[in-house]
Write a protein that holds these residues in place. Structure first.
Motif, PDB file in Angstrom:
ATOM      1  N   GLN A 538      20.081  -6.938  20.127  1.00  0.00           N
ATOM      2  CA  GLN A 538      20.585  -5.622  20.392  1.00  0.00           C
ATOM      3  C   GLN A 538      19.533  -4.464  19.973  1.00  0.00           C
ATOM      4  OE1 GLN A 538      22.539  -5.674  22.890  1.00  0.00           O
ATOM      5  NE2 GLN A 538      22.866  -7.831  22.713  1.00  0.00           N
ATOM      6  N   GLY A 539      18.863  -4.741  19.083  1.00  0.00           N
ATOM      7  CA  GLY A 539      18.024  -3.781  18.439  1.00  0.00           C
ATOM      8  C   GLY A 539      17.561  -3.981  17.053  1.00  0.00           C
ATOM      9  N   GLU A 540      17.160  -2.775  16.337  1.00  0.00           N
ATOM     10  CA  GLU A 540      16.754  -3.059  15.173  1.00  0.00           C
ATOM     11  C   GLU A 540      17.274  -1.626  14.364  1.00  0.00           C
ATOM     12  OE1 GLU A 540      12.380  -1.591  14.325  1.00  0.00           O
ATOM     13  OE2 GLU A 540      12.744  -3.627  14.737  1.00  0.00           O
ATOM     14  N   ALA A 541      17.347  -1.767  12.916  1.00  0.00           N
ATOM     15  CA  ALA A 541      17.789  -0.591  12.088  1.00  0.00           C
ATOM     16  C   ALA A 541      17.123  -0.799  10.535  1.00  0.00           C
ATOM     17  CB  ALA A 541      19.104  -0.387  11.741  1.00  0.00           C
ATOM     18  N   VAL A 542      16.681   0.394   9.944  1.00  0.00           N
ATOM     19  CA  VAL A 542      16.026   0.086   8.737  1.00  0.00           C
ATOM     20  C   VAL A 542      16.716   1.398   7.884  1.00  0.00           C
ATOM     21  CG1 VAL A 542      13.827  -0.356   9.597  1.00  0.00           C
ATOM     22  CG2 VAL A 542      14.295   2.050   9.505  1.00  0.00           C
ATOM     23  N   VAL A 543      16.495   0.920   6.636  1.00  0.00           N
ATOM     24  CA  VAL A 543      17.003   1.908   5.498  1.00  0.00           C
ATOM     25  C   VAL A 543      15.996   1.706   4.437  1.00  0.00           C
ATOM     26  CG1 VAL A 543      18.527   0.161   4.491  1.00  0.00           C
ATOM     27  CG2 VAL A 543      18.982   2.366   4.126  1.00  0.00           C
ATOM     28  N   SER A 544      15.505   2.804   3.716  1.00  0.00           N
ATOM     29  CA  SER A 544      14.662   2.943   2.659  1.00  0.00           C
ATOM     30  C   SER A 544      15.078   3.722   1.327  1.00  0.00           C
ATOM     31  CB  SER A 544      13.438   3.602   3.287  1.00  0.00           C
ATOM     32  OG  SER A 544      12.943   2.735   4.115  1.00  0.00           O
ATOM     33  N   CYS A 545      14.441   3.276   0.161  1.00  0.00           N
ATOM     34  CA  CYS A 545      14.620   3.913  -1.098  1.00  0.00           C
ATOM     35  C   CYS A 545      13.425   3.970  -1.847  1.00  0.00           C
ATOM     36  CB  CYS A 545      15.636   3.297  -1.816  1.00  0.00           C
ATOM     37  SG  CYS A 545      15.370   1.712  -2.255  1.00  0.00           S
ATOM     38  N   LYS A 546      13.466   4.904  -2.846  1.00  0.00           N
ATOM     39  CA  LYS A 546      11.959   5.004  -3.849  1.00  0.00           C
ATOM     40  C   LYS A 546      12.409   4.406  -4.942  1.00  0.00           C
ATOM     41  CE  LYS A 546       8.950   8.349  -5.669  1.00  0.00           C
ATOM     42  NZ  LYS A 546       8.490   9.698  -5.680  1.00  0.00           N
ATOM     43  N   LEU A 547      11.584   3.500  -5.603  1.00  0.00           N
ATOM     44  CA  LEU A 547      11.715   2.931  -6.835  1.00  0.00           C
ATOM     45  C   LEU A 547      10.745   3.340  -7.722  1.00  0.00           C
ATOM     46  CD1 LEU A 547      13.160   0.706  -8.799  1.00  0.00           C
ATOM     47  CD2 LEU A 547      11.524  -0.826  -7.990  1.00  0.00           C
ATOM     48  N   GLU A 548      11.332   3.801  -8.934  1.00  0.00           N
ATOM     49  CA  GLU A 548      10.156   4.405 -10.053  1.00  0.00           C
ATOM     50  C   GLU A 548      10.484   3.383 -11.306  1.00  0.00           C
ATOM     51  OE1 GLU A 548       9.281   8.274 -12.698  1.00  0.00           O
ATOM     52  OE2 GLU A 548      10.686   8.219 -11.132  1.00  0.00           O
TER      53      GLU A 548
END
Length: 563
Positions: A538-548
Motif C-alpha cells: 500500500q506504500g511506505e513511510a519513513v522516520v529519522s533521528c540524529k545520533l550524537e
C-alpha cells in the motif's frame, strides 16, 4: 168537577231514606186521612226536633192557618200530623240521629205543605204517608287477643354479697310478647322454708338489684319474675342458695400475656402452663376441655395461688380450648386457654402433569388432606432427569397450586414431585407425578451468520517516531519506534541514507510493530542521521533521528594519577 191535586214534591230526607237499604219489616203505621178540600195545610215539625219517648205521641206544634183557610180546618188537620209523628217516634231507634231522620221522613216538610195548599178539593181516599227507614247500628269491633306473660328471666347470678346485702343480676327474657315488659319482681326465702318475701315495693326495670337489710348467716334462695299485662312469668331461680356473709377476697384469674392468644406447640413438646389466681377462702378449681372433663393424660396441679396444667409429650389430640373455673361460695371466675399442637403436613394430593410444550412443563396439585393442624404456608417443587435420577429444587415457598417449569433440556425426560410446607417445616413425604415430561428434539439446522468481508489493507504509518539521541563512546545504545500497516510492512534501517544491511555492529528487530536498532559500543564515527523505513503493497513511510556520539575527556591530573 173537583180539581186534580197538585204533584207532591219529596223532601231530601225522604229521597235519602228511599235510597237506603230496606230495613227489617216493622208494623205499618195507621193510615192518615186526607184533610177536607177547604182545610189549610199543616206545617210539619222541623227535622231537628227531638223524638218523643216510646208510647207517647209527640205534641203537635201550632200551625198558622193558610190563606183562605179557617182555624177549624187547621184543627182538623192537626190529628193527622200527630198520628204521623207518633208512628215515626214508635219506629225510631233509641239513637238520637236515627230518631231525627225518622221524624223528618214521617212528617211532611214545609215545602210539601205549601204544594198541597191549593188542593182544597182533594179526594178523601189519598195515599197514606210512607213508613220511616231505619239504618242498622254498627257492629262492635273484635276484641284483641288476651296478653301473654313473658318467658322466665335468664342467667340469674350473684354479683355481690356482704354480711347484710345481696346483689344479683340477670338477662332479659327471650320472649317478651306484644304487650311489652313492665318490670321485674325479686323474691327470696330462707333455706328450708317456702315463705317467699318480695324484696322491693315497686317493679324494677333494671337487670340488677341489691337486696338490703339481710341477716348475716342466713342461706337464701332468690328468684326473679318478669311482669307484663299478661301477668307473672315463670321465675328465674339461682342454682344454689347464697350464704349471707362477708367474702374475704373474690376469685380472680390472672391469665399470663403469652396465654391470652393461641398457644402453639409442636408434637412431642412438653407443656407446663401456670395460671395464677386470687381468692379467699381457698377457691375450688375445675378444668374443662371443649366443654368436657380433661383427659387423664393431662396432669392438673392446684394450690392456693395457682393451677398448673402439665403434658409430658404433647399430641395432636391435646389441641382445644381449656377452660379454668375458680369458685368461692357463690362467686365464680372463668378463663379460657386455646392450645394448638402442630406437626408437619402430609404430602400434596393428585400431582398431575398437565402439558408439555417446547422446553416447558405444566403441573397441578391439590392441598394435602393433613395440614398438620396449622395453615399451609407454601410448596416446594423439584425435578429429576431420568438419566441421572437426581432431584433438584426448582421452586421453594411457592403459594399457588399450578406451576410452569421452564428451561428444560431438549431430548431429556423429567419427573416432578411436590412437598407441602407449614410453620413447622416441610412434609416428610412428597407426591411424584405419574407421567414423564419428555422434551422432544426438533430438526433445527444451524446457519452461522454471514458477515461481509472487510479490507484491512493499510499503508505503513509510524505511530511513535524516532527521537534524537546522544550516546557515549563505548556504551551500547538503542533507537526505538513503532509502526502499523497491513499487510505487515518490511522494515529497513539506514545511516546517512545508506542501508545498514547485515552489519554485525548493528542489531535490528521488529516485533508486533515495535522496531528497534541496537548500536553496540559506538565510536565517534557511528554518529549521524538514522532512518527507519517501512514498506508494503500500500506504500511506505519513513522516520529519522540524529545520533550524537560523544567522547569522554579525562583531565590530565587524573591521567597522571592513573599512571
Amino acid at each position: 168537577m173537583p180539581s186534580q191535586p197538585a204533584p207532591i214534591k219529596k223532601s231530601p230526607a225522604k229521597k235519602a231514606a228511599e235510597k237506603a237499604p230496606e230495613p227489617a219489616p216493622e208494623p205499618e203505621p195507621a193510615p192518615v186521612e186526607a184533610p177536607p178540600a177547604d182545610a189549610a195545610p199543616v206545617e210539619a215539625a222541623p227535622a231537628e226536633a227531638a223524638p218523643a219517648p216510646e208510647g207517647e205521641a209527640a205534641p203537635a206544634e201550632d200551625t198558622p192557618a193558610a190563606e183562605g183557610g179557617t182555624p177549624d180546618n187547621a184543627a182538623a188537620a192537626a190529628p193527622a200530623a200527630e198520628d204521623d209523628a207518633a208512628a215515626a217516634a214508635a219506629a225510631a231507634p233509641a239513637a238520637e240521629d236515627n230518631a231525627a231522620a225518622a221524624a223528618a221522613a214521617a212528617a211532611p216538610t214545609a215545602e210539601d205543605d205549601a204544594a198541597a195548599a191549593p188542593a182544597a178539593d182533594a179526594p178523601s181516599d189519598a195515599a197514606p204517608a210512607e213508613a220511616a227507614v231505619v239504618e242498622e247500628p254498627p257492629k262492635a269491633p273484635t276484641p284483641p287477643p288476651p296478653a301473654v306473660p313473658t318467658s322466665a328471666p335468664l342467667d340469674l347470678s350473684v354479683d355481690d354479697v356482704t354480711d347484710s346485702s345481696l346483689t344479683i343480676k340477670w338477662n332479659t327474657p327471650e320472649a317478651i310478647g306484644d304487650s311489652g315488659l313492665d318490670g321485674y319482681i325479686i323474691e327470696y326465702c330462707k333455706d328450708g322454708t317456702t315463705d317467699w318475701v318480695v324484696a322491693q315495693e315497686e317493679l324494677t326495670s333494671t337487670n340488677c338489684y341489691c337486696i338490703k337489710n339481710l341477716t348475716a348467716g342466713d342461706l337464701l334462695h332468690v328468684r326473679v319474675v318478669a311482669v307484663n299485662r299478661g301477668g307473672r312469668s315463670e321465675p328465674g331461680t339461682l342454682a344454689e342458695p347464697v350464704p349471707i356473709r362477708e367474702i374475704g377476697e373474690r376469685p380472680k384469674i390472672r391469665i399470663p400475656r403469652n396465654l391470652k392468644s393461641c398457644y402453639v406447640k409442636q408434637v412431642g413438646d412438653q407443656i407446663n402452663l401456670v395460671i395464677p389466681f386470687h381468692g379467699k377462702p381457698k377457691p375450688v378449681v375445675s378444668w374443662l376441655k371443649d366443654g368436657q372433663p380433661v383427659d387423664a393424660r393431662v396432669n392438673i396441679r392446684n394450690s392456693d395461688m395457682d393451677s398448673i396444667i402439665f403434658i409430658r409429650h404433647a399430641q395432636r389430640e391435646d389441641s382445644g380450648v381449656y377452660e379454668i373455673s375458680i369458685k368461692v361460695d357463690s362467686f365464680e371466675d372463668k378463663a379460657t386457654i386455646t392450645l394448638q399442637i402442630v406437626d408437619r403436613p402430609g404430602s400434596p394430593a393428585n400431582v398431575k402433569l398437565l402439558d408439555t410444550w417446547g422446553f416447558n412443563a405444566a403441573l397441578e396439585w391439590t392441598p394435602p388432606k393433613d395440614n398438620g393442624n396449622t395453615e399451609i404456608t407454601g410448596y416446594t417443587i423439584q425435578k429429576a432427569d431420568r438419566k441421572t435420577g437426581e432431584w433438584f429444587s426448582v421452586l421453594e415457598h411457592y403459594h399457588r397450586l399450578t406451576v410452569t417449569i421452564t428451561d428444560l433440556i431438549m431430548g431429556n425426560s423429567y419427573s416432578f414431585r411436590v412437598f407441602a410446607e407449614n410453620q413447622v417445616g416441610i412434609s416428610e413425604m412428597s407426591t411424584v407425578t405419574k407421567g414423564v415430561a419428555t422434551i422432544q428434539k426438533t430438526g433445527i439446522v444451524y446457519k452461522p451468520p454471514e458477515y461481509p468481508e472487510r479490507d484491512f489493507s493499510e499503508a505503513p504509518r509510524f505511530t511513535t517516531p524516532l527521537t534524537d539521541r546522544a550516546a557515549t563512546v563505548g556504551y551500547t545504545t538503542k533507537l526505538l519506534c513503532s509502526v502499523r500497516g497491513c499487510p505487515k510492512p518490511k522494515i529497513e534501517w539506514l545511516k546517512n541514507q545508506v542501508i545498514i544491511g547485515n552489519d554485525p555492529k548493528f542489531r535490528q528487530n521488529s516485533t508486533q510493530g515495535i522496531c528497534s536498532l541496537e548500536i553496540r559500543k559506538p565510536c565517534c564515527f557511528d554518529g549521524g542521521v538514522y532512518t527507519c523505513r517501512a514498506k508494503n503493497q500500500q506504500g511506505e513511510a519513513v522516520v529519522s533521528c540524529k545520533l550524537e556520539v560523544k567522547q569522554v575527556i579525562i583531565p590530565e591530573a587524573d591521567k597522571e594519577k592513573g599512571k
